[in-house]
Design an enzyme around this catalytic site. Sequence first.
Site, mmCIF file in Angstrom:
data_model
loop_
_atom_site.group_PDB
_atom_site.id
_atom_site.type_symbol
_atom_site.label_atom_id
_atom_site.label_comp_id
_atom_site.label_asym_id
_atom_site.label_seq_id
_atom_site.Cartn_x
_atom_site.Cartn_y
_atom_site.Cartn_z
ATOM 1 N N GLU A 149 31.695 43.032 41.985
ATOM 2 C CA GLU A 149 31.352 42.567 43.331
ATOM 3 C C GLU A 149 32.034 43.499 44.338
ATOM 4 O O GLU A 149 33.114 44.019 44.088
ATOM 5 C CB GLU A 149 31.799 41.118 43.512
ATOM 6 C CG GLU A 149 30.904 40.182 42.716
ATOM 7 C CD GLU A 149 31.343 38.727 42.773
ATOM 8 O OE1 GLU A 149 31.892 38.302 43.793
ATOM 9 O OE2 GLU A 149 31.128 38.030 41.770
ATOM 10 N N ASP B 190 14.068 32.290 41.216
ATOM 11 C CA ASP B 190 15.228 31.398 41.171
ATOM 12 C C ASP B 190 14.754 29.992 41.514
ATOM 13 O O ASP B 190 13.773 29.824 42.247
ATOM 14 C CB ASP B 190 16.291 31.857 42.186
ATOM 15 C CG ASP B 190 17.685 31.323 41.858
ATOM 16 O OD1 ASP B 190 18.557 32.129 41.464
ATOM 17 O OD2 ASP B 190 17.898 30.096 41.979
ATOM 18 N N PHE C 138 43.500 49.224 37.822
ATOM 19 C CA PHE C 138 43.704 47.879 37.267
ATOM 20 C C PHE C 138 45.139 47.638 36.827
ATOM 21 O O PHE C 138 45.409 46.858 35.924
ATOM 22 C CB PHE C 138 42.706 47.583 36.131
ATOM 23 C CG PHE C 138 41.474 46.916 36.686
ATOM 24 C CD1 PHE C 138 40.622 47.606 37.522
ATOM 25 C CD2 PHE C 138 41.201 45.585 36.423
ATOM 26 C CE1 PHE C 138 39.526 46.990 38.094
ATOM 27 C CE2 PHE C 138 40.102 44.959 36.981
ATOM 28 C CZ PHE C 138 39.260 45.663 37.817
ATOM 29 N N GLY D 154 50.244 41.487 41.379
ATOM 30 C CA GLY D 154 50.107 40.636 42.558
ATOM 31 C C GLY D 154 49.830 39.218 42.129
ATOM 32 O O GLY D 154 50.349 38.752 41.103
ATOM 33 N N CYS E 106 33.975 35.954 36.908
ATOM 34 C CA CYS E 106 33.838 36.597 35.589
ATOM 35 C C CYS E 106 35.113 36.556 34.759
ATOM 36 O O CYS E 106 35.161 35.872 33.746
ATOM 37 C CB CYS E 106 33.383 38.042 35.758
ATOM 38 S SG CYS E 106 31.734 38.151 36.456
HETATM 39 C C1 UDX Z 1 34.696 42.125 36.901
HETATM 40 C C2 UDX Z 1 34.569 43.436 36.118
HETATM 41 O O1 UDX Z 1 35.382 44.444 36.764
HETATM 42 C C3 UDX Z 1 33.133 43.877 36.051
HETATM 43 O O2 UDX Z 1 33.015 45.072 35.284
HETATM 44 C C4 UDX Z 1 32.311 42.767 35.425
HETATM 45 O O3 UDX Z 1 30.941 43.119 35.407
HETATM 46 C C5 UDX Z 1 32.496 41.473 36.193
HETATM 47 O O4 UDX Z 1 33.878 41.143 36.292
HETATM 48 P P1 UDX Z 1 34.651 41.478 39.487
HETATM 49 O O5 UDX Z 1 34.775 40.055 39.075
HETATM 50 O O6 UDX Z 1 33.684 41.837 40.565
HETATM 51 O O7 UDX Z 1 34.275 42.390 38.241
HETATM 52 O O8 UDX Z 1 36.096 41.915 40.007
HETATM 53 P P2 UDX Z 1 37.220 42.981 39.610
HETATM 54 O O9 UDX Z 1 37.161 44.116 40.525
HETATM 55 O O10 UDX Z 1 37.223 43.252 38.174
HETATM 56 O O11 UDX Z 1 38.522 42.145 40.000
HETATM 57 C C6 UDX Z 1 38.791 40.914 39.335
HETATM 58 C C7 UDX Z 1 40.056 40.299 39.855
HETATM 59 O O12 UDX Z 1 41.177 41.040 39.414
HETATM 60 C C8 UDX Z 1 40.170 40.205 41.368
HETATM 61 O O13 UDX Z 1 40.679 38.940 41.706
HETATM 62 C C9 UDX Z 1 41.162 41.300 41.706
HETATM 63 O O14 UDX Z 1 41.877 41.022 42.880
HETATM 64 C C10 UDX Z 1 42.059 41.291 40.491
HETATM 65 N N1 UDX Z 1 42.751 42.552 40.228
HETATM 66 C C11 UDX Z 1 42.047 43.692 39.972
HETATM 67 C C12 UDX Z 1 44.130 42.597 40.213
HETATM 68 O O15 UDX Z 1 44.813 41.592 40.424
HETATM 69 N N2 UDX Z 1 44.752 43.783 39.949
HETATM 70 C C13 UDX Z 1 44.082 44.934 39.700
HETATM 71 O O16 UDX Z 1 44.718 45.961 39.463
HETATM 72 C C14 UDX Z 1 42.675 44.874 39.718
#
Ligand code: UDX
Length: 438
Positions: A152, A30, A254, A258, A265
């Site tokens: 994450e 990095d 999912f 909220g 991402c």
């Molecule tokens: C996401 C994808 O899940 C993952 O597969 C990809 O590689 C990278 O992007 P991540 O960003 O770590 O992963 O978070 P994720 O668990 O997907 O949650 C994303 C956001 O959605 C969070 O802010 C979470 O609070 C929100 N969320 C998730 C909701 O509001 N409601 C849900 O039911 C699920």
Amino acid sequence: MRISVIGCGYLGAVHAAAMAKIGHDVVGIDVDRAKIGALSEGRAPFYEPGLDELLAEATESGRLRFSTDMADAADARLHFVAVGTPQAPGGNAADLTYVDAAVASLIPVLAEGSLVVGKSTVPVGTAARLAAWIADAAPGSALAWNPEFLREGFAVEDTISPDRLVYGLPDDPDAATEARGLLDEVYAAAVERGTPVVVSDYATAELVKTAANAFLATKISFINAMAEIAEATGADVTRLADAIGHDARIGRRFLNAGVGFGGGCLPKDIRAFTARAEELGRGDSVAFLKEVDAINLRRRQRLVDLVVEELGGSVYERNVAVLGLAFKPDSDDVRDSPALDVAVRLLGLGANVLATDPQAVANARLRHPQLFYVPSPRNALVDADAVVIVTEWREYRELDPIAVREMVRNPVVIDGRNCLDADAWRAAGWTYRGLGRP
Ligand code: UDX
């Protein structure tokens, strides 16, 4: 296998450590000296459960080292490119500066027969462009695209035990066979466990990642749209989600309504997808993603409006405890965090915001030094006129409504993640408001 991982952020640092754990000889590269300094001492430069332990174990094994010098990657057979592709300043497209810079600095050190493996999330068409560049500048090397789906908070687990592997391979059959062999070897443990391997061309592999994130974002915005309807009708979106989630075709995961999605991402990936589709003359095909984005952003304001409403029309000079700053629990990441956005909006309306988070305060402070941060929920809760839960950390979900009632000035709780037991809070004398719940 000797491998290098270019880019040691949330994705690359975990990938490097996980590859060392499964037996490879890994160098992580990095340009950020502070990051490399921490990683070299076996410390994660960000919060990710299990990563410190994994780094310590891998560093001790002698199979993992870190460097700022690309020359240290020269003897690797396989080079993973795991740099960021943030939203470009002033637009929706992905900024490919870091990907291009990584490939440019990698080319001079590529050995004959080495394979460059893209993991970064890129607009479809990027891999073909990079492959042509590598073919021209380092003809003995090839490119594969192998998107990453880690979440994450679960990054270690997702990297060591992925639910699928996707290999985007070159068109040339010999080059494809060679690349597939190397990828099967690097992921041998997962392949032997029966992890599904999907083999495709570059474009499909790039789109798999984009489509997966677009689908997840759409699922969340769908349920948040239902929350808006629930709010107009007195229905309860959490019950609705439970009920439709029993249908295996829909599924309950999912579907948590909220304050919406954030992070490094989902938001930028749906925007980059829209921008790329428009470039391809197919903007109409994913026009709905703009609505997905708009629904998502509306929920932040809805939460703020609820706080204003419960405080009698103004939050000016009222104490508001904001519990949570990270975009989700078990992370210190505040990129595009709905929680941090809500805190800033409330501050803008004149509230005395006391914001806290178990891990994300330092990152939040870097972005918004004007907010007032406190180390523990207790500091925020004492004399609060309203309590806002915006990241569903376990310690917030498990707050005792009776004990917290004694700390605050005004028992109003706004549950931005629908993560509290509404009945228990009401029974303890609170005015409880959720999103999409009566
Ligand atoms: C996401 C994808 O899940 C993952 O597969 C990809 O590689 C990278 O992007 P991540 O960003 O770590 O992963 O978070 P994720 O668990 O997907 O949650 C994303 C956001 O959605 C969070 O802010 C979470 O609070 C929100 N969320 C998730 C909701 O509001 N409601 C849900 O039911 C699920």
